[in-house]
Motif scaffolding. Structure first.
Motif, PDB file in Angstrom:
ATOM      1  N   ARG A  83      79.051  19.055  57.860  1.00 36.81           N
ATOM      2  CA  ARG A  83      77.978  19.305  58.484  1.00 36.81           C
ATOM      3  C   ARG A  83      77.956  18.420  59.679  1.00 36.81           C
ATOM      4  O   ARG A  83      78.021  17.075  59.587  1.00 36.81           O
TER       5      ARG A  83
ATOM      6  N   GLN B 260      76.338  15.324  69.785  1.00 30.91           N
ATOM      7  CA  GLN B 260      75.910  15.408  71.289  1.00 30.91           C
ATOM      8  C   GLN B 260      76.994  14.250  71.996  1.00 30.91           C
ATOM      9  O   GLN B 260      76.606  13.262  72.067  1.00 30.91           O
TER      10      GLN B 260
ATOM     11  N   GLN C  40      74.672  24.533  74.117  1.00 30.60           N
ATOM     12  CA  GLN C  40      75.319  23.862  72.726  1.00 30.60           C
ATOM     13  C   GLN C  40      76.007  24.880  72.267  1.00 30.60           C
ATOM     14  O   GLN C  40      75.923  26.077  72.481  1.00 30.60           O
TER      15      GLN C  40
ATOM     16  N   LEU D 271      79.851  23.642  59.189  1.00 27.30           N
ATOM     17  CA  LEU D 271      78.907  23.972  60.142  1.00 27.30           C
ATOM     18  C   LEU D 271      79.077  22.837  61.200  1.00 27.30           C
ATOM     19  O   LEU D 271      78.582  21.606  61.042  1.00 27.30           O
TER      20      LEU D 271
ATOM     21  N   LYS E 170      72.609  13.358  75.959  1.00 27.81           N
ATOM     22  CA  LYS E 170      71.178  13.367  76.665  1.00 27.81           C
ATOM     23  C   LYS E 170      70.996  12.241  77.557  1.00 27.81           C
ATOM     24  O   LYS E 170      71.705  11.630  77.812  1.00 27.81           O
TER      25      LYS E 170
ATOM     26  N   MET F  58      77.476  14.889  57.662  1.00 26.61           N
ATOM     27  CA  MET F  58      77.319  14.769  56.191  1.00 26.61           C
ATOM     28  C   MET F  58      78.444  15.603  55.804  1.00 26.61           C
ATOM     29  O   MET F  58      78.812  16.635  56.097  1.00 26.61           O
TER      30      MET F  58
ATOM     31  N   TYR G 268      77.506  10.251  54.357  1.00 26.47           N
ATOM     32  CA  TYR G 268      76.460  10.263  55.418  1.00 26.47           C
ATOM     33  C   TYR G 268      76.872   9.475  56.610  1.00 26.47           C
ATOM     34  O   TYR G 268      77.184   8.150  56.448  1.00 26.47           O
TER      35      TYR G 268
ATOM     36  N   ALA H 115      68.268  25.433  69.544  1.00 25.55           N
ATOM     37  CA  ALA H 115      69.053  25.546  68.295  1.00 25.55           C
ATOM     38  C   ALA H 115      68.366  24.661  67.261  1.00 25.55           C
ATOM     39  O   ALA H 115      67.701  23.719  67.666  1.00 25.55           O
TER      40      ALA H 115
ATOM     41  N   HIS I 132      68.786  23.349  63.046  1.00 25.69           N
ATOM     42  CA  HIS I 132      69.670  23.401  62.188  1.00 25.69           C
ATOM     43  C   HIS I 132      68.870  22.555  60.997  1.00 25.69           C
ATOM     44  O   HIS I 132      68.121  21.647  61.218  1.00 25.69           O
ATOM     45  N   CYS I 133      69.030  23.321  59.800  1.00 25.43           N
ATOM     46  CA  CYS I 133      68.287  22.788  58.577  1.00 25.43           C
ATOM     47  C   CYS I 133      69.367  22.630  57.133  1.00 25.43           C
ATOM     48  O   CYS I 133      70.031  23.527  57.030  1.00 25.43           O
ATOM     49  N   ASP I 134      69.170  21.410  56.780  1.00 25.64           N
ATOM     50  CA  ASP I 134      69.775  20.897  55.524  1.00 25.64           C
ATOM     51  C   ASP I 134      68.697  20.996  54.454  1.00 25.64           C
ATOM     52  O   ASP I 134      67.890  20.136  54.603  1.00 25.64           O
TER      53      ASP I 134
ATOM     54  N   THR J 181      71.144  27.443  61.991  1.00 29.02           N
ATOM     55  CA  THR J 181      71.886  27.325  60.755  1.00 29.02           C
ATOM     56  C   THR J 181      71.070  26.676  59.579  1.00 29.02           C
ATOM     57  O   THR J 181      70.237  25.911  59.642  1.00 29.02           O
TER      58      THR J 181
ATOM     59  N   PRO K 160      69.479  16.102  50.684  1.00 23.97           N
ATOM     60  CA  PRO K 160      69.374  15.952  52.252  1.00 23.97           C
ATOM     61  C   PRO K 160      68.211  16.979  52.587  1.00 23.97           C
ATOM     62  O   PRO K 160      68.240  18.167  52.063  1.00 23.97           O
TER      63      PRO K 160
ATOM     64  N   TYR L 213      67.247  19.591  62.410  1.00 25.75           N
ATOM     65  CA  TYR L 213      67.640  19.049  63.751  1.00 25.75           C
ATOM     66  C   TYR L 213      66.990  20.367  64.729  1.00 25.75           C
ATOM     67  O   TYR L 213      67.040  21.623  64.669  1.00 25.75           O
TER      68      TYR L 213
ATOM     69  N   ILE M 179      67.269  21.069  68.590  1.00 24.01           N
ATOM     70  CA  ILE M 179      67.956  20.901  69.534  1.00 24.01           C
ATOM     71  C   ILE M 179      67.559  21.531  70.788  1.00 24.01           C
ATOM     72  O   ILE M 179      67.177  22.877  70.560  1.00 24.01           O
ATOM     73  N   GLY M 180      67.240  20.702  71.896  1.00 28.18           N
ATOM     74  CA  GLY M 180      66.664  21.604  73.063  1.00 28.18           C
ATOM     75  C   GLY M 180      67.123  21.334  74.265  1.00 28.18           C
ATOM     76  O   GLY M 180      68.383  20.241  74.306  1.00 28.18           O
TER      77      GLY M 180
ATOM     78  N   GLY N 147      66.897  17.235  74.737  1.00 27.75           N
ATOM     79  CA  GLY N 147      67.068  16.282  73.714  1.00 27.75           C
ATOM     80  C   GLY N 147      67.219  16.818  72.342  1.00 27.75           C
ATOM     81  O   GLY N 147      67.200  17.991  72.294  1.00 27.75           O
ATOM     82  N   THR N 148      67.391  15.893  71.537  1.00 27.39           N
ATOM     83  CA  THR N 148      67.725  16.259  70.175  1.00 27.39           C
ATOM     84  C   THR N 148      66.748  15.400  69.081  1.00 27.39           C
ATOM     85  O   THR N 148      66.623  14.344  69.382  1.00 27.39           O
TER      86      THR N 148
ATOM     87  N   LYS O 243      66.070  14.640  65.040  1.00 23.65           N
ATOM     88  CA  LYS O 243      66.289  14.814  63.579  1.00 23.65           C
ATOM     89  C   LYS O 243      65.029  14.424  62.663  1.00 23.65           C
ATOM     90  O   LYS O 243      64.596  13.379  62.776  1.00 23.65           O
TER      91      LYS O 243
END
Lengths: 158, 396
Positions: A24, A28, A68, A82, A89, A99, A108, B157, B159-161, B262, B278, B282, B284-285, B288-289, B291
């Motif tokens: 994973r 950026q 993205q 993934l 940014k 990960m 990690y 976007a 994203h999730c773990d 995802t 985990p 995340y 994502i914009g 910016g991003t 977590k």
């Protein structure tokens, strides 16, 4: 990225986390939207080497307009990845969150990359890594159709 | 359903070796609630009835061996439903038809048809419902606030773990692609869970809640990476989902456009994470991003003390699903990471449900939401079997 690539590879080669099965990566690292695909190609190339696997199928989402690209990759021997890439940014610092799961452990990485650790887009070949044209062709097809795409030949390095 | 006086009577449908072990304690900790009894369907197998009785004894509650008798009591307002997956929908429908509010274990049901039936029963009876989720946890609330405040600009976007660091991995046959059944029907095993469902449910619910959008397409992959037990039972120990959304029906903020998401979910082994596994999202914009991690912010502690050791294998629960069996083998908590918590924050999911009942409002993870999550997960199995993107809604 080259330092991250080599450091992760050295841990994988030591066998500490067993066989690598899943990557994973949320990165950026693209300088602008025009270079999103280049950045994705490089991360996917590195992921394929970490997994020691040939990609079989990809489902890609996003694109230049979205700012993205996210790719879900399924490899021939069952591994998956993934990978999501975006642009660097406002603070100008590339960032890579990683990960990597092995069947007996995990790696990690979660931090900003110092400029000296970042790798300008298009320079991956300097560390001996090749981009897979067939994989990136499949990414383009998936982005255009909204469907998953088979990777012709199923080879990571061409 | 008529409005009742506090404390609310809580009936526990199915007991030991389910998540009831946790939910019962959550309701007991809320002064607005009073536990009434443990119950179950009259025809459950003897070992299930024995576990229910044992749980009732542990909680100092009566055991009512026939669910119908328990539902006939007028001091029962809420039923916490933790029956095994395959019969959870049936039990939930019966409880709603009896006019009881439903607190539902996750995932809500095994099939879209069962989920539809629960939603219909809840709506017909006019009762409140909530499926257990992580949306009321402090880190999820932080993520929601960040999205609503536009902290990353327009969301493009998510994203999730969502993984659990439990079990003893390294035993699954390596190097094989999993052949997925598009319509699995069995979900309850002693030594394995369908992890795309069991852990993916949290991520799908969280992303849907964060975006305020309905999922429109699903791409899924399932795998057997870690455990021989899962492979033996033809159950995945790992799953991925990638989905797209419809635009939100009523824009609470800027139009999200082509948002994508995802999910990575699974069970990855005791030693694969410094804490429980985990658990992060995340965002994502355009600007910016972010977590956001369940284990952040934290302090890290290193001390001259014995290192954490994984527990011995409990033969009746080798994957450490349940709190009671973990206690029986003296499982110790990992203590290296200590998360900063505001003592004013409440992460008691059950208490948020009681808030909804009291204020006569819908939960943000109601049965209807739970049904939508079930549909995404089941579409994930169809996609994993066919290798292609699946459009929702699924055929009824």
């Amino acid at each position: 990225m080259q330092f991250l690539y080599k450091t992760v590879k050295s841990v994988l080669d030591s066998g500490r986390i067993g066989s690598p099965v899943f990557v994973r990566c949320v990165a950026q690292i693209a300088s602008d939207r025009e270079h999103l695909t280049d950045a994705l190609a490089e991360v996917l190339a590195i992921a394929g080497l970490w997994l020691s696997a040939s990609p079989q199928k990809v489902y890609a989402q996003g694109g230049k307009d979205a700012g993205q690209i996210t790719a879900t990759v399924h490899y021939l021997s069952g591994q998956t990845a993934l990978v999501s890439v975006g642009t660097v940014k406002a603070n100008g610092m590339p960032r890579v969150d990683l990960m990597l799961l092995g069947n007996k452990g995990a790696i990690y990485h979660d931090s900003l990359l110092l400029p000296s650790f970042a790798m300008p887009a298009g320079t991956i070949s300097r560390i001996g890594i090749s981009i897979s044209k067939s994989l990136m062709d499949a990414v383009e097809r998936s982005l255009q159709t909204g469907k998953s795409a088979i990777i012709e030949g199923g080879k990571t390095n061409e | 359903m008529s409005k009742r006086q506090k404390p609310y009577g809580v009936l526990l449908a199915t007991g030991l070796r389910t998540h009831q072990e946790n939910y019962a304690l959550a309701f007991a900790a809320d002064p607005r609630c009073r536990l009434i009894a443990v119950t179950d369907e009259a025809d459950v197998p003897p070992h299930r009835a024995a576990w229910n009785r044992k749980f009732a004894d542990k909680m100092n509650l009566p055991y009512i061996p026939d669910l119908d008798d328990a539902l006939a009591r007028d001091d029962v307002d809420i039923v916490s439903v933790c029956s095994e997956h395959e019969r959870r929908g049936r039990v939930a429908v019966k409880c709603a038809q009896a006019g009881k509010h439903l607190y539902l274990d996750k995932p809500m049901t095994c099939s879209v048809a069962d989920a539809d039936a629960v939603v219909a029963a809840v709506e017909k009876a006019g009762v409140r419902s909530q499926m257990f989720s992580f949306i009321y946890s402090p880190w999820a609330q932080s993520a929601k606030k960040a999205v609503e405040a536009g902290a990353v600009g327009e969301l493009v976007a998510v994203h999730c773990d969502m993984m659990f660091a439990k079990g003893n991995p390294g035993t699954a046959p390596p190097g094989k692609q999993r052949k997925q059944d598009p319509h699995p029907t069995r979900f309850t095993f002693v030594d394995s869970k369908r992890e795309l469902r069991a852990t993916g449910v949290y991520a799908v619910g969280l992303i849907r809640w964060l975006t305020g959008c309905e999922v429109s397409t699903v791409f899924g992959v399932t795998a057997n990476y870690f455990f021989a037990e899962h492979a033996k039972n033809d159950v995945e120990d790992f799953g991925l989902l990638a989905f797209t959304f419809d635009n939100p029906p009523q824009p609470p903020r800027k139009r999200v456009g082509n948002i994508t998401a995802t999910v990575a979910s699974g069970r990855i082994g005791w030693m694969s994470h410094p804490q429980g596994g985990p658990n992060c999202v995340y965002l994502i914009g355009t600007e910016g991003t972010l977590k956001i991690d369940t284990y952040q912010p934290r302090i890290e502690v290193y001390a001259d003390e014995p290192p954490w050791m994984k527990p011995p294998i409990h033969l009746e629960d080798p994957m450490s699903f349940w709190s009671s069996t973990q206690d029986e083998v003296n499982t110790q908590p990992k203590r290296g990471w200590v998360v900063l918590r505001d003592e004013g924050e409440s992460s008691n999911d059950a208490s948020h449900f009681v808030d909804c009942i009291e204020s006569e409002r819908e939960s943000e993870m109601s049965a209807k939401d739970g049904a939508a999550v079930v549909e995404v997960l089941m579409a994930g199995y169809v996609s994993a079997a066919k290798g292609d993107v699946i459009s929702l809604p699924l055929p009824r």
